[in-house]
Design a protein around this motif. Structure first.
Motif, PDB file in Angstrom:
ATOM      1  N   GLU A   2      -2.635  13.168 -12.496  1.00  0.00           N
ATOM      2  CA  GLU A   2      -2.366  12.904 -11.103  1.00  0.00           C
ATOM      3  C   GLU A   2      -2.140  11.345 -11.111  1.00  0.00           C
ATOM      4  OE1 GLU A   2      -3.518  14.683  -7.972  1.00  0.00           O
ATOM      5  OE2 GLU A   2      -1.978  13.007  -7.426  1.00  0.00           O
ATOM      6  N   ASP A   3      -0.966  11.148 -10.398  1.00  0.00           N
ATOM      7  CA  ASP A   3      -0.248   9.783 -10.124  1.00  0.00           C
ATOM      8  C   ASP A   3      -1.028   9.622  -8.619  1.00  0.00           C
ATOM      9  OD1 ASP A   3       2.574   9.844 -11.793  1.00  0.00           O
ATOM     10  OD2 ASP A   3       0.652   8.920 -12.294  1.00  0.00           O
ATOM     11  N   VAL A   4      -1.631   8.310  -8.490  1.00  0.00           N
ATOM     12  CA  VAL A   4      -2.125   7.921  -7.103  1.00  0.00           C
ATOM     13  C   VAL A   4      -1.794   6.545  -7.076  1.00  0.00           C
ATOM     14  CG1 VAL A   4      -4.076   7.335  -5.619  1.00  0.00           C
ATOM     15  CG2 VAL A   4      -4.137   9.258  -7.320  1.00  0.00           C
ATOM     16  N   GLU A   5      -0.786   6.161  -5.809  1.00  0.00           N
ATOM     17  CA  GLU A   5      -0.323   4.859  -6.051  1.00  0.00           C
ATOM     18  C   GLU A   5      -0.672   4.180  -4.576  1.00  0.00           C
ATOM     19  OE1 GLU A   5       2.070   5.144  -9.317  1.00  0.00           O
ATOM     20  OE2 GLU A   5       2.001   3.407  -7.942  1.00  0.00           O
ATOM     21  N   GLN A   6      -0.826   3.023  -4.672  1.00  0.00           N
ATOM     22  CA  GLN A   6      -1.133   1.888  -3.605  1.00  0.00           C
ATOM     23  C   GLN A   6      -0.590   0.774  -3.720  1.00  0.00           C
ATOM     24  OE1 GLN A   6      -5.847   2.836  -4.500  1.00  0.00           O
ATOM     25  NE2 GLN A   6      -5.564   1.804  -2.552  1.00  0.00           N
ATOM     26  N   SER A   7      -0.406   0.005  -2.605  1.00  0.00           N
ATOM     27  CA  SER A   7       0.135  -1.318  -2.729  1.00  0.00           C
ATOM     28  C   SER A   7      -1.168  -2.013  -2.979  1.00  0.00           C
ATOM     29  CB  SER A   7       0.625  -1.803  -1.290  1.00  0.00           C
ATOM     30  OG  SER A   7      -0.284  -1.333  -0.101  1.00  0.00           O
ATOM     31  N   LEU A   8      -0.877  -3.287  -3.652  1.00  0.00           N
ATOM     32  CA  LEU A   8      -1.988  -4.008  -4.138  1.00  0.00           C
ATOM     33  C   LEU A   8      -2.513  -4.795  -3.389  1.00  0.00           C
ATOM     34  CD1 LEU A   8      -0.326  -4.621  -7.919  1.00  0.00           C
ATOM     35  CD2 LEU A   8      -2.052  -2.989  -7.117  1.00  0.00           C
ATOM     36  N   PHE A   9      -1.752  -5.625  -2.336  1.00  0.00           N
ATOM     37  CA  PHE A   9      -2.343  -6.523  -1.323  1.00  0.00           C
ATOM     38  C   PHE A   9      -1.861  -6.249  -0.072  1.00  0.00           C
ATOM     39  CE2 PHE A   9      -3.718  -9.147  -4.869  1.00  0.00           C
ATOM     40  CZ  PHE A   9      -2.727  -9.205  -6.003  1.00  0.00           C
ATOM     41  N   LEU A  10      -3.052  -6.579   0.769  1.00  0.00           N
ATOM     42  CA  LEU A  10      -2.908  -6.718   2.234  1.00  0.00           C
ATOM     43  C   LEU A  10      -3.654  -7.754   2.881  1.00  0.00           C
ATOM     44  CD1 LEU A  10      -1.820  -5.039   4.817  1.00  0.00           C
ATOM     45  CD2 LEU A  10      -3.976  -3.913   4.788  1.00  0.00           C
ATOM     46  N   SER A  11      -2.982  -8.613   3.774  1.00  0.00           N
ATOM     47  CA  SER A  11      -3.753  -9.790   4.284  1.00  0.00           C
ATOM     48  C   SER A  11      -3.709  -9.377   5.848  1.00  0.00           C
ATOM     49  CB  SER A  11      -3.069 -11.185   3.894  1.00  0.00           C
ATOM     50  OG  SER A  11      -3.717 -11.993   4.384  1.00  0.00           O
ATOM     51  N   VAL A  12      -4.775  -9.554   6.650  1.00  0.00           N
ATOM     52  CA  VAL A  12      -4.647  -9.473   7.958  1.00  0.00           C
ATOM     53  C   VAL A  12      -5.666 -10.489   8.679  1.00  0.00           C
ATOM     54  CG1 VAL A  12      -4.347  -6.827   7.988  1.00  0.00           C
ATOM     55  CG2 VAL A  12      -6.525  -7.549   8.105  1.00  0.00           C
ATOM     56  N   ARG A  13      -5.157 -10.644  10.034  1.00  0.00           N
ATOM     57  CA  ARG A  13      -6.380 -11.654  10.671  1.00  0.00           C
ATOM     58  C   ARG A  13      -7.589 -10.942  11.386  1.00  0.00           C
ATOM     59  NH1 ARG A  13      -4.404 -16.580  11.680  1.00  0.00           N
ATOM     60  NH2 ARG A  13      -2.150 -17.056  11.402  1.00  0.00           N
ATOM     61  N   GLU A  14      -8.626 -11.508  11.314  1.00  0.00           N
ATOM     62  CA  GLU A  14      -9.771 -11.013  12.080  1.00  0.00           C
ATOM     63  C   GLU A  14      -9.571 -10.563  13.313  1.00  0.00           C
ATOM     64  OE1 GLU A  14     -12.930 -14.148  12.111  1.00  0.00           O
ATOM     65  OE2 GLU A  14     -14.544 -12.525  12.007  1.00  0.00           O
ATOM     66  N   GLY A  15      -9.980  -9.233  13.535  1.00  0.00           N
ATOM     67  CA  GLY A  15      -9.765  -8.764  15.040  1.00  0.00           C
ATOM     68  C   GLY A  15      -8.461  -7.666  15.016  1.00  0.00           C
ATOM     69  N   ASP A  16      -7.708  -7.980  14.028  1.00  0.00           N
ATOM     70  CA  ASP A  16      -6.518  -6.742  13.857  1.00  0.00           C
ATOM     71  C   ASP A  16      -6.936  -5.836  13.224  1.00  0.00           C
ATOM     72  OD1 ASP A  16      -3.847  -9.420  13.433  1.00  0.00           O
ATOM     73  OD2 ASP A  16      -4.870  -8.911  15.234  1.00  0.00           O
ATOM     74  N   SER A  17      -5.801  -4.666  13.425  1.00  0.00           N
ATOM     75  CA  SER A  17      -6.040  -3.472  12.510  1.00  0.00           C
ATOM     76  C   SER A  17      -5.616  -3.624  11.224  1.00  0.00           C
ATOM     77  CB  SER A  17      -5.499  -2.176  13.283  1.00  0.00           C
ATOM     78  OG  SER A  17      -6.212  -1.879  14.631  1.00  0.00           O
ATOM     79  N   SER A  18      -6.179  -3.042  10.054  1.00  0.00           N
ATOM     80  CA  SER A  18      -5.656  -3.070   8.810  1.00  0.00           C
ATOM     81  C   SER A  18      -5.327  -1.678   8.382  1.00  0.00           C
ATOM     82  CB  SER A  18      -6.720  -3.273   7.727  1.00  0.00           C
ATOM     83  OG  SER A  18      -7.331  -4.622   8.056  1.00  0.00           O
ATOM     84  N   VAL A  19      -4.166  -1.209   7.884  1.00  0.00           N
ATOM     85  CA  VAL A  19      -3.700   0.077   7.369  1.00  0.00           C
ATOM     86  C   VAL A  19      -3.425   0.029   6.008  1.00  0.00           C
ATOM     87  CG1 VAL A  19      -2.018   2.043   7.809  1.00  0.00           C
ATOM     88  CG2 VAL A  19      -2.691   0.547   9.750  1.00  0.00           C
ATOM     89  N   ILE A  20      -4.356   0.734   4.998  1.00  0.00           N
ATOM     90  CA  ILE A  20      -3.903   0.809   3.730  1.00  0.00           C
ATOM     91  C   ILE A  20      -3.505   2.106   3.351  1.00  0.00           C
ATOM     92  CG2 ILE A  20      -5.063   0.751   1.648  1.00  0.00           C
ATOM     93  CD1 ILE A  20      -7.308  -1.005   2.868  1.00  0.00           C
ATOM     94  N   ASN A  21      -2.465   2.143   2.705  1.00  0.00           N
ATOM     95  CA  ASN A  21      -1.667   3.579   2.278  1.00  0.00           C
ATOM     96  C   ASN A  21      -1.819   3.820   0.840  1.00  0.00           C
ATOM     97  OD1 ASN A  21      -0.311   3.972   4.872  1.00  0.00           O
ATOM     98  ND2 ASN A  21       0.552   2.035   4.565  1.00  0.00           N
ATOM     99  N   CYS A  22      -1.543   5.393   0.705  1.00  0.00           N
ATOM    100  CA  CYS A  22      -1.862   5.624  -0.598  1.00  0.00           C
ATOM    101  C   CYS A  22      -0.855   6.946  -0.708  1.00  0.00           C
ATOM    102  CB  CYS A  22      -3.309   6.173  -0.709  1.00  0.00           C
ATOM    103  SG  CYS A  22      -3.727   7.122  -2.306  1.00  0.00           S
TER     104      CYS A  22
END
Lengths: 109, 115
Positions: A2-22
């Motif tokens: 199985e191949d599972v792919e994700q982006s390696l880095f994400l930077s957000v400001r405190e209080g914002d929403s984060s979205v991590i994709n796969c």
């Protein structure tokens, strides 16, 4: 396997929403998982979603699953500095789990 | 709470040494796993075991062997350590669940350095 792919880095400001994709290649998993790894620690199960669902909400966490596109996402609402960690997407491969390479989330004040 | 305990947090060994990494779980889980974690490569499965004395190769078994003499203990063996086996080693366990939920519980990891 199985191949599972994700982006390696994400930077957000405190209080914002984060979205991590796969994205993944095999759709036979009954469950799909998100794990969190804090510095110097092992992986901790964060949440998981049954493959027949398209959304699961657990407090600040929302998991979205698009089976047609084989896309899984993790949304963290009101991101805090304590959420800084590496997040791994995982899908089942027989008895074991196959993990993505992990997304490093950095939360800045 | 499930507890997966790895015997060493840090290990330093020399090239050619035989190395044993030990893992114990206290939840009577049938399945146990060894992964290695490397920067930029994520987690890769080395070996797993679904029962006492049973073992299956994962994606990168070369240079490793395993032993599962008791249900709670799963050992990873490096017969002759090499520098490319410097890595973080993670042990995990899971219940053979009829609902096919393969939730894994991880130990804290052993950082192995081979000099």
């Amino acid at each position: 396997g199985e191949d599972v792919e994700q982006s390696l880095f994400l930077s957000v400001r405190e209080g914002d929403s984060s979205v991590i994709n796969c994205t993944y290649t095999d759709s036979s998993s009954t469950y799909l998982y998100w794990y969190k790894q804090e510095p110097g620690a092992g992986l901790q199960l964060l949440t998981y979603i049954f493959s027949n669902m398209d959304m699961k909400q657990d407090q600040r966490l929302t998991v979205l699953l698009n089976k047609k596109d084989k896309h899984l996402s993790l949304r963290i609402a009101d991101t805090q500095t304590g959420d800084s960690a590496i997040y791994f997407c995982a899908v089942a491969q027989g008895y074991a789990l196959n993990f993505g390479k992990g997304t490093s989330l950095l939360v800045t004040p | 709470d499930v507890k997966v305990t790895q015997s060493s947090r840090y290990l330093v060994k020399r090239t050619g040494e035989k190395v044993f990494l030990e893992c114990v779980q206290d939840m009577d889980h049938e399945n146990m796993f060894w992964y290695r974690q490397d920067p930029g490569l994520g987690l890769r499965l080395i070996y797993f075991s679904y029962d006492v004395k049973m073992k299956e190769k994962g994606d990168i078994p070369e240079g490793y062997s395993v032993s599962r003499e008791k249900k709670e203990r799963f050992s990873l063996i490096l017969e002759s350590a090499s520098t490319n086996q410097t890595s973080m080693y993670l042990c995990a366990s899971s219940l053979l669940d009829s609902s096919t939920n393969e939730k894994l519980f991880f130990g804290s990891g052993t950082q192995l350095s081979v000099l």
